[in-house]
Design a protein around this motif. Structure first.
Motif, short mmCIF file in Angstrom:
data_model
loop_
_atom_site.label_atom_id
_atom_site.label_comp_id
_atom_site.label_asym_id
_atom_site.label_seq_id
_atom_site.Cartn_x
_atom_site.Cartn_y
_atom_site.Cartn_z
N ALA A 16 0.83 -1.21 0.00
CA ALA A 16 0.00 0.00 0.00
C ALA A 16 0.87 1.26 0.00
O ALA A 16 0.53 2.26 -0.64
N GLU A 17 1.99 1.23 0.71
CA GLU A 17 2.88 2.40 0.74
C GLU A 17 3.50 2.63 -0.64
O GLU A 17 3.60 3.77 -1.10
N ILE A 18 3.90 1.56 -1.29
CA ILE A 18 4.52 1.69 -2.63
C ILE A 18 3.48 2.23 -3.62
O ILE A 18 3.78 3.10 -4.45
N GLU A 49 6.97 11.09 2.65
CA GLU A 49 6.57 10.49 3.94
C GLU A 49 6.19 9.02 3.75
O GLU A 49 6.50 8.18 4.59
N GLU A 50 5.52 8.71 2.64
CA GLU A 50 5.16 7.31 2.39
C GLU A 50 6.42 6.47 2.14
O GLU A 50 6.47 5.28 2.49
N MET A 51 7.44 7.10 1.57
CA MET A 51 8.70 6.38 1.34
C MET A 51 9.35 6.02 2.68
O MET A 51 9.87 4.90 2.84
N VAL A 52 9.29 6.93 3.63
CA VAL A 52 9.82 6.63 4.97
C VAL A 52 9.03 5.48 5.60
O VAL A 52 9.61 4.59 6.23
N HIS A 53 7.71 5.48 5.40
CA HIS A 53 6.89 4.39 5.92
C HIS A 53 7.33 3.05 5.31
O HIS A 53 7.45 2.04 6.02
N ALA A 54 7.51 3.04 4.00
CA ALA A 54 7.93 1.81 3.31
C ALA A 54 9.27 1.32 3.87
O ALA A 54 9.46 0.12 4.11
N ASP A 125 0.13 8.91 11.20
CA ASP A 125 0.58 9.69 10.04
C ASP A 125 -0.48 9.69 8.94
O ASP A 125 -0.74 10.72 8.30
N GLU A 126 -1.10 8.53 8.69
CA GLU A 126 -2.11 8.44 7.61
C GLU A 126 -3.35 9.26 7.97
O GLU A 126 -3.96 9.87 7.08
N GLU A 127 -3.70 9.28 9.26
CA GLU A 127 -4.82 10.13 9.67
C GLU A 127 -4.49 11.61 9.41
O GLU A 127 -5.35 12.38 8.96
#
Ligand SMILES: [Fe+2]
Ligand SMILES: [Fe+2]
Length: 152
Positions: A16-18, A49-54, A125-127
């Motif tokens: 989902a992050e990718i 930010e999504e890259m950091v999550h991944a 973070d997603e919220e």
């Protein structure tokens, strides 16, 4: 040994992050091309930010000595209409929060509190992403294209 259900959720979250990175980069590029500076900046920030999550999910999988599996993550919504972009991204963040909440329950059941902590941080973070996108959508609806040209 890592719990299989937890690993499954970590893989789903990674996919989902990718997907989100690709979608936000796509929206960043399209907005930048049109000179919609404010949203172009916002989408770039979200993608990073999504890259950091991944990255965090990959690190956790390696820590658990689980394989990093790249699940199929679907085609990002490549839209040209700003309102449709923001709505697609709101949908993406809504689904992320729901998916992470389910993952947190699985971590709790497995007694994997480290993974639970990670997923809880991602959920917060997603919220916030959801809230920021909603604000942009409201401002765009109120102020129209002028709003998009301001660096915010
Ligand atoms: Fe994320
Ligand atoms: Fe997000």
């Amino acid at each position: 040994m890592a719990d299989a259900k937890v690993v499954e959720y970590l893989h789903q979250a990674l996919a989902a992050e990718i997907h989100a990175i690709a979608q936000y980069m796509d929206h960043h590029a399209r907005c930048a091309d049109k000179g919609y500076t404010r949203l172009a900046d916002e989408f770039e920030k979200e993608a990073k930010e999504e890259m950091v999550h991944a990255e965090k999910l990959m690190e956790r999988l390696l820590f658990l000595e689980a394989p990093i599996t790249y699940l199929k993550h679907g085609t990002p919504a490549t839209l040209t209409d700003v309102e449709a972009m923001l709505k697609a991204d709101l949908e993406l963040e809504t689904l992320a929060v729901q998916r992470l909440a389910a993952g947190i329950k699985a971590c709790e059941a497995a007694g994997d509190y480290g993974s639970r902590h990670l997923l809880e941080g991602l959920l917060i973070d997603e919220e916030r992403h959801w809230d920021e996108l909603r604000r942009h959508l409201d401002l765009y609806k109120t102020h129209g294209v002028q709003y998009l040209l301001i660096r915010g």
